[in-house]
Scaffold this motif. Structure first.
Motif, short mmCIF file in Angstrom:
data_model
loop_
_atom_site.label_atom_id
_atom_site.label_comp_id
_atom_site.label_asym_id
_atom_site.label_seq_id
_atom_site.Cartn_x
_atom_site.Cartn_y
_atom_site.Cartn_z
N LEU A 36 48.52 86.25 22.56
CA LEU A 36 48.78 87.51 21.86
C LEU A 36 50.27 87.63 21.52
O LEU A 36 50.63 88.04 20.41
CB LEU A 36 48.35 88.67 22.77
CG LEU A 36 48.23 90.04 22.12
CD1 LEU A 36 47.06 90.07 21.14
CD2 LEU A 36 48.05 91.14 23.18
N PRO B 179 41.82 81.86 14.89
CA PRO B 179 41.83 83.33 14.92
C PRO B 179 40.50 83.93 15.41
O PRO B 179 40.51 84.90 16.15
CB PRO B 179 42.08 83.71 13.46
CG PRO B 179 42.75 82.53 12.86
CD PRO B 179 42.17 81.34 13.56
N GLU B 180 39.38 83.34 15.01
CA GLU B 180 38.08 83.91 15.39
C GLU B 180 37.87 83.78 16.90
O GLU B 180 37.41 84.70 17.55
CB GLU B 180 36.93 83.21 14.64
CG GLU B 180 37.01 83.29 13.12
CD GLU B 180 37.97 82.27 12.52
OE1 GLU B 180 38.47 81.39 13.27
OE2 GLU B 180 38.27 82.38 11.31
N ARG C 150 40.22 86.20 18.63
CA ARG C 150 39.70 87.56 18.42
C ARG C 150 38.62 87.84 19.46
O ARG C 150 38.65 88.86 20.15
CB ARG C 150 39.11 87.65 17.00
CG ARG C 150 38.30 88.89 16.73
CD ARG C 150 37.36 88.64 15.55
NE ARG C 150 36.31 87.68 15.92
CZ ARG C 150 35.48 87.08 15.07
NH1 ARG C 150 35.60 87.33 13.78
NH2 ARG C 150 34.56 86.25 15.50
N ASP C 151 37.67 86.93 19.59
CA ASP C 151 36.56 87.13 20.53
C ASP C 151 37.05 87.22 21.98
O ASP C 151 36.57 88.06 22.75
CB ASP C 151 35.54 86.00 20.40
CG ASP C 151 34.78 86.07 19.08
OD1 ASP C 151 34.84 87.13 18.41
OD2 ASP C 151 34.14 85.07 18.70
N CYS D 94 40.04 88.11 23.03
CA CYS D 94 40.80 89.35 23.24
C CYS D 94 39.88 90.56 23.35
O CYS D 94 40.10 91.44 24.19
CB CYS D 94 41.81 89.55 22.11
SG CYS D 94 43.18 88.37 22.17
N VAL D 95 38.87 90.60 22.50
CA VAL D 95 37.94 91.73 22.55
C VAL D 95 37.15 91.68 23.86
O VAL D 95 36.99 92.70 24.54
CB VAL D 95 36.99 91.73 21.33
CG1 VAL D 95 35.87 92.74 21.50
CG2 VAL D 95 37.77 92.02 20.05
N ARG E 112 39.47 92.64 26.82
CA ARG E 112 40.49 93.61 26.41
C ARG E 112 41.00 94.47 27.56
O ARG E 112 42.17 94.88 27.55
CB ARG E 112 39.98 94.49 25.28
CG ARG E 112 38.76 95.33 25.59
CD ARG E 112 38.31 96.02 24.29
NE ARG E 112 37.11 96.82 24.45
CZ ARG E 112 35.86 96.35 24.39
NH1 ARG E 112 35.66 95.05 24.21
NH2 ARG E 112 34.83 97.14 24.53
N THR F 13 44.85 94.28 28.21
CA THR F 13 45.67 95.48 27.98
C THR F 13 46.58 95.73 29.18
O THR F 13 47.76 96.07 29.04
CB THR F 13 44.78 96.70 27.71
OG1 THR F 13 43.98 96.46 26.56
CG2 THR F 13 45.64 97.95 27.47
N LEU G 293 43.58 96.37 20.17
CA LEU G 293 43.12 95.64 21.36
C LEU G 293 42.27 96.54 22.26
O LEU G 293 41.14 96.20 22.61
CB LEU G 293 44.31 95.08 22.14
CG LEU G 293 43.97 94.38 23.46
CD1 LEU G 293 43.16 93.11 23.22
CD2 LEU G 293 45.25 94.05 24.25
N GLY H 228 39.01 97.44 20.89
CA GLY H 228 38.09 96.34 20.62
C GLY H 228 37.86 96.14 19.12
O GLY H 228 36.78 95.74 18.70
N ASP H 229 38.90 96.41 18.33
CA ASP H 229 38.80 96.30 16.87
C ASP H 229 38.95 94.83 16.46
O ASP H 229 40.06 94.36 16.16
CB ASP H 229 39.89 97.17 16.23
CG ASP H 229 39.78 97.20 14.71
OD1 ASP H 229 39.10 96.32 14.13
OD2 ASP H 229 40.37 98.10 14.10
N ALA H 230 37.82 94.14 16.45
CA ALA H 230 37.82 92.69 16.21
C ALA H 230 38.41 92.34 14.85
O ALA H 230 39.17 91.38 14.71
CB ALA H 230 36.40 92.14 16.33
N LEU I 172 42.27 92.64 14.80
CA LEU I 172 42.89 91.55 15.57
C LEU I 172 42.80 90.24 14.80
O LEU I 172 43.78 89.49 14.71
CB LEU I 172 42.20 91.41 16.93
CG LEU I 172 42.45 92.53 17.94
CD1 LEU I 172 41.62 92.29 19.20
CD2 LEU I 172 43.93 92.66 18.30
N GLU I 173 41.63 89.95 14.25
CA GLU I 173 41.47 88.68 13.53
C GLU I 173 42.41 88.60 12.34
O GLU I 173 42.95 87.54 12.04
CB GLU I 173 40.01 88.51 13.07
CG GLU I 173 39.79 87.13 12.46
CD GLU I 173 38.38 86.94 11.91
OE1 GLU I 173 37.50 87.76 12.24
OE2 GLU I 173 38.18 85.98 11.15
#
Lengths: 296, 296
Positions: free
Chosen positions: A198, A235-236, A239-240, A242-243, A246, A250, B267, B270-272, B275-276
């Motif tokens: 991140l 990135p994908e 993204r997954d 991190c979500v 999270r 955080t 983050l 959870g806004d994928a 973030l992507e």
């Protein structure tokens, strides 16, 4: 050729990329499996996996591949896990060990409970700590996991013998096995893996968005290159991750921002002594780590 | 052996480490200097520099070395600059070009104005963008600056011909020359160099100070290793750089903290998609940079 009977007869590898392919090659090299069925959507990649001897047969339907398999590794992106678990659940045999190779564990356990239902006790969550810039079956190699760590996060429902099988499978690939709970896993990797990603993405994005971005990148050198290497990651996938993680991430982000705020004070004050203390302690800790001083 | 007369007759290199030593070797290899006098405190390092043909004579007093020199490079840690400028000022000849190789420029210019006095117009501030993990004369090499950038930050007092000589000296070493003001230099390098160092030190220090530091470092892998490589840099050198450039660096630190705060929102939500977008834009910018897309 080992004399002993292979531990696994029919192995289904769902997702034959770097991780899944290397797992198959590692098991084969150790003589621990008889046949590997690969599942994937990309025909070119699957043909390559077949040609390279990574897999012995190709299926497009995970349920067909899982039928009769005594070892099933789910090595696709984590976002596909829920659907795959539900798809294979009806055909899983009693003797089957199911594992994943995802970078997060709490969300995977949740997906496994939902998708595998009464078969969830046969699922041993796993996270091999071995990535690379390259992906796809063409990047797979039998020794990818050699001396690398694999974290197992066994469920309460897992029989002891099944966890032993999971351990043996990864050890056959040369890995060193650690065990921790899914929540402990996610907390540790939020810190040492997800946060740095991140931070690297954030730094590159900050500079890329400035009016003088060309000038900034024009003078960036080796230190910046290494610091931001992980900002070239998928990135994908990130993204997954991190979500999925999270909550823990955080927490880590907040602690890091606090750390930066704490460093800001000696910086603005020009407190050379305080800055040198932090830098020297960091260097010492890192050098100790590089020298293997934190290996357990 | 070049036929032309060397551009510089007597070169004084004060501080014969990686940078000073490589500058001397580069000039010699190009046939651009007749003799090099080295100044240093460490007898072993100076003996080595002599044996390696980096320098032709050793002095311990910078004023003795600078006497009669038509090129003087000050390549010690920046903290020593003020004293060295004052020490050499009385012996500098009219024909002499004086340069430094420091990582910051505004503080160096200030030190030069104070120490060199009426000779300050002969000082052309320089920053070669070429470091390495290794240091000392033993690490010096003639091609260290080949295709590397050297930033010159000329003073208003510098005659045009002197800046041309400075340019020619670094170009003889194979470098590509850029010019900017001292304040612009410090702003750019606060962003692309000093900030990443501070961030890497901060991350290692944060983990080293935790109760479970052994566990965290135990699971840190390749991404963490590259991200924190610069946290193994010299604490004293980076203390000096951070203190010297604290104003620009504090600005960069504040902007980065703001960036992290802005990323925290998607983050936690959870806004994928958001973030992507950031991750993909970062990867694209970095890959474009790696491919040379920001070279000027």
């Amino acid at each position: 050729m080992p004399v002993a009977k292979p531990r696994f007869d029919r192995v289904a590898v769902i997702g034959v990329g770097l991780i899944g392919g290397s797992f198959a090659l590692g098991l084969k090299a150790a003589g621990e499996c008889r046949t590997v069925v690969g599942v994937g959507r990309n025909p070119d990649n699957m043909r390559l996996a077949r040609e390279l001897g990574i897999i012995d047969a190709v299926e497009t339907d995970a349920a067909v591949a899982a039928q009769g398999a005594d070892l099933i590794l789910v090595a696709t992106p984590v976002a596909q896990f829920a659907g795959l678990f539900a798809r294979i659940a009806p055909v899983v045999i009693d003797a089957a060990l199911i594992m994943d190779a995802g970078s997060t564990k709490q969300d995977v356990v949740e997906a496994a409970r939902a998708g595998l239902g009464r078969r969830v006790g046969q699922f041993v969550p796993a996270h091999p700590i071995a990535g690379a810039e390259h992906s796809g079956a063409g990047a797979a190699k039998a020794d990818l996991f050699k001396r690398k760590r694999v974290v197992l996060a066994p469920l309460e429902e897992n029989p002891v013998s099944l966890v032993a099988d999971a351990t043996a499978a990864w050890e056959a690939c040369g890995a060193r096995i650690s065990r921790m709970s899914a929540s402990e896993h996610d907390a540790v990797f939020a810190a040492v893996s997800h946060l740095p990603h991140l931070l690297a993405y954030a730094l590159v994005h900050e500079f890329a968005g400035r009016a003088n971005s060309g000038q900034l990148f024009g003078y960036a050198a080796g230190g910046f290159r290494d610091f931001t290497r992980i900002a070239s990651s998928h990135p994908e996938m990130w993204r997954d991750i991190c979500v999925a993680n999270r909550e823990a991430l955080t927490k880590e982000l907040d602690r890091y921002i606090e750390k930066l705020r704490a460093l800001r004070a000696p910086l603005t004050a020009g407190d050379a002594e305080a800055l040198e203390k932090v830098f020297a302690e960091s260097r010492d800790a890192r050098n100790r780590w590089i020298a293997g001083g934190f290996d357990t």
